[in-house]
Design an enzyme around this catalytic site. Structure first.
Site, short mmCIF file in Angstrom:
data_model
loop_
_atom_site.label_atom_id
_atom_site.label_comp_id
_atom_site.label_asym_id
_atom_site.label_seq_id
_atom_site.Cartn_x
_atom_site.Cartn_y
_atom_site.Cartn_z
N GLU A 167 0.79 -1.24 0.00
CA GLU A 167 0.00 0.00 0.00
C GLU A 167 0.82 1.29 0.00
OE1 GLU A 167 -2.71 -0.22 3.30
OE2 GLU A 167 -3.97 -1.69 2.34
N GLU A 355 -5.38 -8.69 1.38
CA GLU A 355 -5.98 -8.33 2.67
C GLU A 355 -7.46 -8.05 2.46
OE1 GLU A 355 -4.29 -5.06 4.91
OE2 GLU A 355 -2.26 -5.68 4.40
C1 FCB Z 1 -4.34 -2.01 5.80
C2 FCB Z 1 -2.93 -2.31 6.27
C3 FCB Z 1 -2.86 -3.32 7.38
C4 FCB Z 1 -3.97 -3.13 8.38
C5 FCB Z 1 -5.30 -3.05 7.69
C6 FCB Z 1 -6.49 -2.93 8.60
O1 FCB Z 1 -4.38 -0.77 5.18
O2 FCB Z 1 -2.15 -2.77 5.20
O3 FCB Z 1 -1.59 -3.23 7.97
O4 FCB Z 1 -3.72 -2.01 9.15
O5 FCB Z 1 -5.30 -1.96 6.80
#
Ligand code: FCB
Length: 448
Positions: A167, A355
């Site tokens: 990110e 994620e």
């Molecule tokens: C993302 C991050 C991760 C965590 C989630 C909830 O943006 O990559 O580390 O904080 O959010």
């Protein structure tokens, strides 16, 4: 009832990040990271929480691997702490740091779990921050490539899946623009913000051939924050607002990687008076071909023109419905929209959801379990949309739930619990939540 189909060999895993779970910040020669400094600065994190101990994963990793095994998972996405490998960012290698990850990788492989390594999940060595402002300095590109070289030489015989960055959008924006995350300054400096993002993209592109050279059969990718954005109405100003936000969050980082250029509407619009510090050859390097795209997906927003985000001139429309403890709208079709859109606009060879997950107010029930029905329902909904994307031709190869454990949620400290496993911080006891048992069934193909 489930009405989904995931192909054989699909990767089911969880994702974590070094600073959020490891603790042991002074152990085995680890250097200081910008998150140590930031979290120890009064007022920066909720309750002054720090990652000093976190989930103590640095010591408890065998137990954590055993939990993954109990959950039938066949993949695990984790990140390497750069300051464990180079306490000063570059220079002498700290062998004990490499040894830790080497043990972890061996443990995962012995448990039948495929490791997916992320090289940078935000814990920059403080020494590199002190030298010219971290990602603001162009020379950091060489430091990152050197770090990627050393780690991939050490683990490349066993780790095939590599992602460079987690990110860039989030750490460039929150670290260099709004200051909500480390390094936390300077505030609202557009030039520094664009430089940080550009140098990270360049570091990514330059590291790709190094990873390929060091890792036989390497699968190399990058992980992007993505947000599904819709216009509040057909009015031209609302459509333009949605396009601006999409450019700011999504296209600014995806376009250079897949098209070798920054989006023209952003260069001529929002950033008209600013420029990323592009030098000849940079955009070609950034476009290094990849094997997969990592998609982190949490949010969908509906926006129009307005002043909720002053610099981008957008307002948010908050639809009715369910929201997580982070205030994020639960809207599973947004994941389908994002996966199909990435496939249509960028055509990566493969996609992983690297994620997705949710924070809710979990509690230990009198029976000692954690009945997190909201998270079970959340995951079920998003898994269904992932299956729908696969059946519509998206080459989705795996899904990593954020997160294995409740952990240090950056500026929110320990207040926000994202795990499918509950962590009782005072005792470090792990309790598999109902969502963990649900994930175990999904991974085994027996979910109802
Ligand atoms: C993302 C991050 C991760 C965590 C989630 C909830 O943006 O990559 O580390 O904080 O959010």
């Amino acid at each position: 009832m489930t009405d989904w189909h995931f192909p054989p060999g699909f990767i089911w895993g969880t994702a974590t990040a070094s600073y959020q779970i490891e603790g042991a910040v002074h152990e085995d020669g680890r250097g200081v990271s910008i998150w140590d400094t930031f979290s120890h600065t009064p007022g920066k994190t909720l309750n002054g929480d720090t990652g000093d101990v976190a989930c103590d994963h640095y010591h408890r990793w065998p137990e954590d691997i055993a939990i993954m095994q109990a959950l039938n998972l066949n993949g695990y996405r984790f990140s390497i702490a750069w300051p464990r490998i180079f306490p000063q960012g570059r220079g002498a290698v700290n062998q004990k740091g490499l040894d830790f990850y080497s043990r972890l990788v061996d443990g995962l492989l012995a448990a039948g779990i495929t490791p997916f390594v992320t090289l940078y999940h935000w814990d920059l060595p403080q020494a590199l921050q002190d030298e010219g402002g971290g990602w603001a300095r162009r020379g950091i590109v060489d430091d990152f490539v050197n770090y990627a070289d050393v780690v991939s030489r050490a683990l490349g015989d066993r780790v095939k899946y590599w992602t460079t960055f987690n990110e860039i959008f989030v750490f460039a924006t929150q670290g260099y623009l709004t200051g909500e995350m480390a390094p936390g300054a300077p505030i609202l400096d557009l030039d520094t913000f664009l430089a940080a993002g550009h140098h990270a993209l360049l570091a990514h592109g330059r590291a790709v051939p190094v990873l390929r050279a060091n890792v036989p059969g390497a699968q190399v990718g990058i992980v992007h924050y993505t947000q599904a954005i819709e216009a509040a109405s057909d009015a031209p100003e609302d459509v333009a607002a949605a396009q601006r936000l999409d450019g700011f969050m999504n296209r600014w980082y995806l376009d250079p990687i897949y098209k070798g250029e920054y989006p023209a509407d952003m260069l001529n619009g929002l950033y008209a008076y600013f420029r990323p510090p592009i030098q000849p050859g940079d955009l070609d390097a950034i476009r290094a071909p990849l094997d997969f795209q990592g998609v982190n997906f949490y949010e969908r927003s509906i926006v129009g023109e307005g002043s909720d985000l002053p610099f981008i001139n957008i307002r948010y429309v908050r639809p009715e419905g369910e929201y997580t403890a982070m205030g994020w709208h639960v809207y599973p079709p947004g994941l389908y929209d994002m996966l199909t859109r990435i496939q249509r606009d960028y055509a990566p060879k493969a996609i992983y959801v690297t994620e997705n997950g949710a924070a809710f107010a979990d509690e230990i029930a009198p029976d000692g379990s954690v009945h997190d029905e909201q998270r079970v329902a959340y995951l079920r909904g998003y898994f269904q949309q992932a299956a729908r994307a696969i059946s519509d031709g998206v080459p989705l190869k795996g899904y990593f739930v954020w997160s294995l454990l409740d952990n240090f949620e950056w500026a929110h400290g320990y207040d926000k619990r994202f795990g499918v496993v509950y962590v009782d911080y005072p005792t470090q006891r792990r309790i598999i939540k109902d969502s963990g048992y649900f994930l175990a069934q999904v991974a085994a193909g027996t979910a109802k």
